[in-house]
Design an enzyme around this catalytic site. Structure first.
Site, short mmCIF file in Angstrom:
data_model
loop_
_atom_site.label_atom_id
_atom_site.label_comp_id
_atom_site.label_asym_id
_atom_site.label_seq_id
_atom_site.Cartn_x
_atom_site.Cartn_y
_atom_site.Cartn_z
N GLY A 290 0.83 -1.19 0.00
CA GLY A 290 0.00 0.00 0.00
C GLY A 290 0.87 1.25 0.00
O GLY A 290 0.88 2.04 -0.94
N ARG A 291 1.66 1.38 1.06
CA ARG A 291 2.45 2.58 1.29
C ARG A 291 3.25 3.03 0.07
O ARG A 291 3.20 4.19 -0.35
CB ARG A 291 3.41 2.33 2.45
CG ARG A 291 4.24 3.54 2.87
CD ARG A 291 5.36 3.12 3.84
NE ARG A 291 4.86 2.25 4.87
CZ ARG A 291 4.37 2.66 6.05
NH1 ARG A 291 4.35 3.93 6.33
NH2 ARG A 291 3.92 1.79 6.92
N CYS B 49 -5.93 19.46 21.61
CA CYS B 49 -5.50 19.55 23.01
C CYS B 49 -4.70 18.30 23.36
O CYS B 49 -5.08 17.52 24.26
CB CYS B 49 -6.70 19.70 23.92
SG CYS B 49 -7.71 21.10 23.45
C1 LIG Z 1 -1.06 -2.98 6.10
C2 LIG Z 1 -1.00 -4.24 5.33
C3 LIG Z 1 -0.49 -4.25 4.04
C4 LIG Z 1 0.11 -3.04 3.40
O1 LIG Z 1 1.22 -2.59 4.07
P1 LIG Z 1 2.08 -1.39 3.45
O2 LIG Z 1 3.08 -1.12 4.50
O3 LIG Z 1 1.13 -0.27 3.23
O4 LIG Z 1 2.66 -1.89 2.18
C5 LIG Z 1 -0.52 -5.42 3.35
N1 LIG Z 1 -1.03 -6.55 3.89
C6 LIG Z 1 -1.52 -6.58 5.12
C7 LIG Z 1 -2.05 -7.85 5.65
C8 LIG Z 1 -1.53 -5.42 5.89
O5 LIG Z 1 -2.02 -5.46 7.13
#
Ligand SMILES: *Cc1c(COP(=O)(O)O)cnc(C)c1O
Length: 439
Positions: free
Chosen positions: A278-279, A363
């Site tokens: 994802g990241r 806060c």
């Molecule tokens: C969060 C997660 C991802 C993605 O992780 P990234 O660090 O965003 O690449 C993939 N698979 C699972 C099971 C996750 O919990």
């Protein structure tokens, strides 16, 4: 020594002021062209994978349908972890094996929802094999999540695998496939996810080796053909200016070598390789744009901005570094600070320097985007751009202190700008209150 080399932006200050004229700050802005370009480079680096490589984008990183549609268009699948994320798929018309449902501590209704969508279900626990069969029916294709325990070190964000709540032990994995087959499964995947925000490609190559070896052992022990291995997500991004992005050629070649040495040498049928990052897919292509509201000098110097930790939680939650640019203004040639951002800066002499804690208005004293950060000369009313907010930025937002979550804007490939999520209003924040129940 200048500790903070400047990073480039796909827009300048007058462009941002134009956007802000119709969409007041704060807002996250995402760069479509850069997201597409990266998606092609990333998936293209794995063209050797038999049956085709696919990254299943971890929807939780940036669950905006406009972004998901772009990634679908670039050939990505989607990794969902909740009923809401599955509902997003339904609304986008995404179904079947373009979805992997990787969740844990999963309720029966989410398994049923995933089954109805035809998603690949990735089980987190041995007891879920029977639970799934009973509550939703065992699908033809099932994936199991392996936790390699002490075989693997883990890293700072995700912790060591032995301490992690996820996945099956090795013994449970063999039992799980056997049981799933007894219950009717005929096609099998193998998954693990042991790193987060990791920049060393060797880490993923080692993970691939562990999974490839398991594929061989599962074939030998149970006669099961694993049709894909899912290496999980966790590829990191260079949040700090001195860090370097993962080199996909090195990563891909390392995994290919392991594949040849283990899968091909064992004479197995081709195994697909997939990931669920994802990241790295959207993180670097998003920025939080915020305006300086207020300067304050007490025991420290504070720049108060109109965004808060509710718009970007990572600095407050993890002490994470996010680079900040003041567009249109340059850092001084020679920094007055010594040391790297990790070591924490130290003032040299008593000269007044532009070193600030950049704060929101919650806060909560950890509502800070940066500590002791050197910035160019900043005035009230200036725009600040906080980098790398395209993953786990808006998505981690919350409403503490009654803060409405901010808008999301897409910078299209043709340079036009589109609002893809409006900012919340006070009415949005208050809408779940049941006023009739107020005595
Ligand atoms: C969060 C997660 C991802 C993605 O992780 P990234 O660090 O965003 O690449 C993939 N698979 C699972 C099971 C996750 O919990």
């Amino acid at each position: 020594m200048n500790t903070v080399p400047e990073r480039s932006l796909p827009f300048d200050v007058s462009f941002l002021e134009e956007v802000a004229a119709s969409c007041p700050t704060p807002f996250h802005i995402y760069d479509e062209a850069a997201i597409r370009d990266h998606a092609r480079r990333f998936q293209g680096a794995f063209s050797w994978v038999p049956g085709g490589f696919c990254n299943y984008y971890a929807v939780k990183a940036l669950p905006n349908p406009a972004i998901l549609a772009i990634l679908r268009d670039e050939g990505m699948g989607f990794d969902c972890s909740s009923g809401t994320e599955l509902t997003l798929m339904e609304r986008l018309g995404i179904r079947g094996e373009d979805i992997i449902f990787t969740s844990n501590n999963t309720p029966a209704e989410e398994f049923r929802q995933a089954r109805d969508l035809g998603a690949i279900i990735n089980l987190d626990d041995l007891s879920h094999v029977d639970f799934l069969a009973r509550e939703a029916g065992m699908p033809e294709l099932i994936c199991l999540r392996y936790n390699p325990g002490s075989l693997k070190e883990g890293n700072a964000i995700i912790g060591t695998p032995r301490e992690a709540k996820y996945g099956f032990t090795r013994e449970q994995l063999f039992e799980g496939y056997r049981r799933a087959r007894d219950l009717g499964a005929r096609r099998f995947g193998l998954h693990t996810m042991v790193a987060s925000n990791e920049l060393n490609p060797d880490y993923f190559v080692e993970t691939a080796r562990i999974l490839f070896e398991l594929v061989v052992e599962l074939k030998a022990g149970l006669g099961i053909d694993i049709e894909f291995v899912n290496l999980g997500g966790g590829i990191g991004i260079p949040y700090r200016p001195e860090q370097k992005a993962v080199d996909y050629q090195i990563l891909s070649r390392g995994i290919e070598t392991a594949y040849q040495e283990i899968i091909v040498s064992a004479g197995l049928d081709p195994v697909r390789v997939v990931t669920e990052n994802g990241r790295v897919v959207t993180g670097p292509y998003g920025w939080l744009v915020t305006r300086v509201r207020h300067k304050k000098e007490t025991y420290k110097r504070y720049l108060g901005v109109d965004a808060t930790m509710a718009d970007l939680m990572r600095p407050g939650m993890y002490g994470a570094y996010h680079h900040i640019t003041v567009p249109g203004k340059a850092l001084p040639e020679k920094s007055l600070l010594e040391g790297t951002p990790e070591q924490g800066p130290e003032k040299t002499g008593s000269a007044p320097v532009n070193v600030w804690d950049v704060t929101g208005s919650l806060c909560e004293n950890n509502d800070k985007f940066a500590l002791d950060r050197e910035l160019p000369e900043v005035e009230v009313g200036d725009l600040l751009v906080i980098h790398d907010t395209g993953a786990h930025g808006h998505a981690m937002g919350f409403n503490y202190n009654g803060k409405p979550r901010c808008a999301e804007v897409l910078l299209r490939s043709d340079r036009s700008v589109r609002l893809i999520r409006r900012a919340e209003t006070v009415d949005d924040v208050l809408q779940t209150i049941l006023w009739d129940a107020v005595p």
